[in-house]
Design a protein around this motif. Structure first.
Motif, PDB file in Angstrom:
ATOM      1  N   MET A 163       0.819  -1.205   0.000  1.00 36.73           N
ATOM      2  CA  MET A 163       0.000   0.000   0.000  1.00 36.73           C
ATOM      3  C   MET A 163       0.858   1.263   0.000  1.00 36.73           C
ATOM      4  O   MET A 163       0.493   2.266  -0.628  1.00 36.73           O
ATOM      5  N   TYR A 164       2.007   1.232   0.681  1.00 32.79           N
ATOM      6  CA  TYR A 164       2.839   2.442   0.728  1.00 32.79           C
ATOM      7  C   TYR A 164       3.373   2.798  -0.663  1.00 32.79           C
ATOM      8  O   TYR A 164       3.539   3.978  -0.988  1.00 32.79           O
ATOM      9  N   LEU A 165       3.610   1.768  -1.506  1.00 37.53           N
ATOM     10  CA  LEU A 165       4.049   2.039  -2.874  1.00 37.53           C
ATOM     11  C   LEU A 165       2.914   2.631  -3.709  1.00 37.53           C
ATOM     12  O   LEU A 165       3.129   3.519  -4.539  1.00 37.53           O
ATOM     13  N   ILE A 166       1.710   2.131  -3.477  1.00 38.91           N
ATOM     14  CA  ILE A 166       0.548   2.663  -4.189  1.00 38.91           C
ATOM     15  C   ILE A 166       0.363   4.141  -3.864  1.00 38.91           C
ATOM     16  O   ILE A 166       0.162   4.969  -4.753  1.00 38.91           O
ATOM     17  N   VAL A 167       0.436   4.470  -2.576  1.00 42.36           N
ATOM     18  CA  VAL A 167       0.299   5.871  -2.146  1.00 42.36           C
ATOM     19  C   VAL A 167       1.450   6.714  -2.695  1.00 42.36           C
ATOM     20  O   VAL A 167       1.252   7.850  -3.150  1.00 42.36           O
TER      21      VAL A 167
END
Length: 311
Positions: A163-167
């Motif tokens: 998720m941190y990469l998506i954000v």
């Protein structure tokens, strides 16, 4: 310095569009959305993101000709230049959906834009809302009628993207699109003023081709992988999204006024002409195929458009 602004702006738009696409697809995969729906919605919106950001920023800054010219010029470049070049590289087989839905929707969108501007020279907020409603209805129709053949659309992305990469991709993608639009518009307006040409001319040529780079990259990769239906579908779909969603959203936020009448008397007619000519090219000489000769015709036609625009 203005040329540097344009180059840097284009680079940021391309990178921003790619990063935004990764973020959107990553989120869709995590939410268990099917790839066919991702392809019809997320990918189409992401490849049109540069046009949206540039048109919206231009309209807010008071450069309506750039907002309109960017979309019209991009639609012309998508068919005349990008699809033409891709066809020269690889012959394309056209799916039945081209005749039943895609081409017809593009023609309707093109003529609707023409008559909206012909009526009062403006796309008002209510008209923008109608355009945006049409793209929502079109996407719903596609999803409901689309056969469950997901093999045609491949999203090369790890399903377990954190998720941190998506954000992160969302933030840097959005930032790059905004910064790129700032630089591109500033450079384009300054060059137009320096050479004594109108904002419209720069918008339908330099700016339009620049914001169409994501479509070119997607279509070229699809053609190389022999996924011709994705290639032509991306181009036609992008033209529909550009009119309905880009101009629709932009007009809802800031009404778009027609300043240079040549957008109506020349550029829009070229856009409609390129859209119409696709049908006979698909039907002749071999029904359901777009060959290299057709690609050469489109590229030559685009060359004539550029010559006449500057002459």
């Amino acid at each position: 310095m203005d040329y540097l602004f344009i180059v840097l702006g284009l680079i940021l738009l391309v990178l921003g569009g790619d990063w935004l696409l990764k973020s959107a697809v990553g989120m869709s995969v995590r939410l268990n959305v099917s790839k066919i729906i991702i392809g019809m919605t997320v990918v189409s919106f992401a490849t049109s993101a540069p046009e949206l950001i540039v048109s919206l920023k231009a309209a807010l800054d008071g450069f309506s000709d750039i907002a309109l010219g960017n979309v019209v010029g991009s639609n012309i470049a998508n068919i005349g230049l990008i699809l033409g070049v891709v066809m020269i590289i690889s012959e394309m087989k056209v799916d039945a959906s081209f005749f039943k839905t895609d081409w017809l929707a593009m023609i309707i969108a093109s003529f609707l834009l023409y008559f909206l501007l012909l009526y009062d020279g403006e796309i008002a907020r209510m008209e923008g809302a109608v355009l945006f409603l049409l793209i929502i209805l079109f996407v719903i129709y596609l999803i409901k009628t689309q056969k469950s053949n997901e093999s045609e659309i491949e999203i090369e992305l790890e399903k377990a993207m954190p998720m941190y990469l998506i954000v992160w991709f969302l933030l840097i993608g959005g930032g790059a699109l905004y910064g790129g639009s700032e630089l591109l518009i500033k450079g384009a307006v300054n060059i137009a003023n320096a050479f004594g040409v109108s904002d419209r001319i720069i918008a339908v040529t330099v700016v339009a081709v620049g914001t169409s780079i994501p479509e070119f990259a997607a279509s070229l990769i699809a053609a190389i992988k022999k996924e011709s239906s994705i290639s032509i579908g991306n181009i036609v779909g992008s033209n529909i999204f550009n009119i309905f969603s880009v101009l629709g959203l932009t007009a809802m936020i800031q009404p778009i006024k027609l300043v240079d009448q040549k957008l109506l008397s020349s550029d829009l007619l070229w856009m409609i002409g390129f859209a119409i000519v696709l049908l006979p090219l698909v039907l002749l000489p071999k029904r359901g195929y777009l060959d290299r000769k057709a690609g050469i015709i489109l590229v030559l036609g685009y060359g004539v458009f550029i010559y006449m625009t500057f002459s």
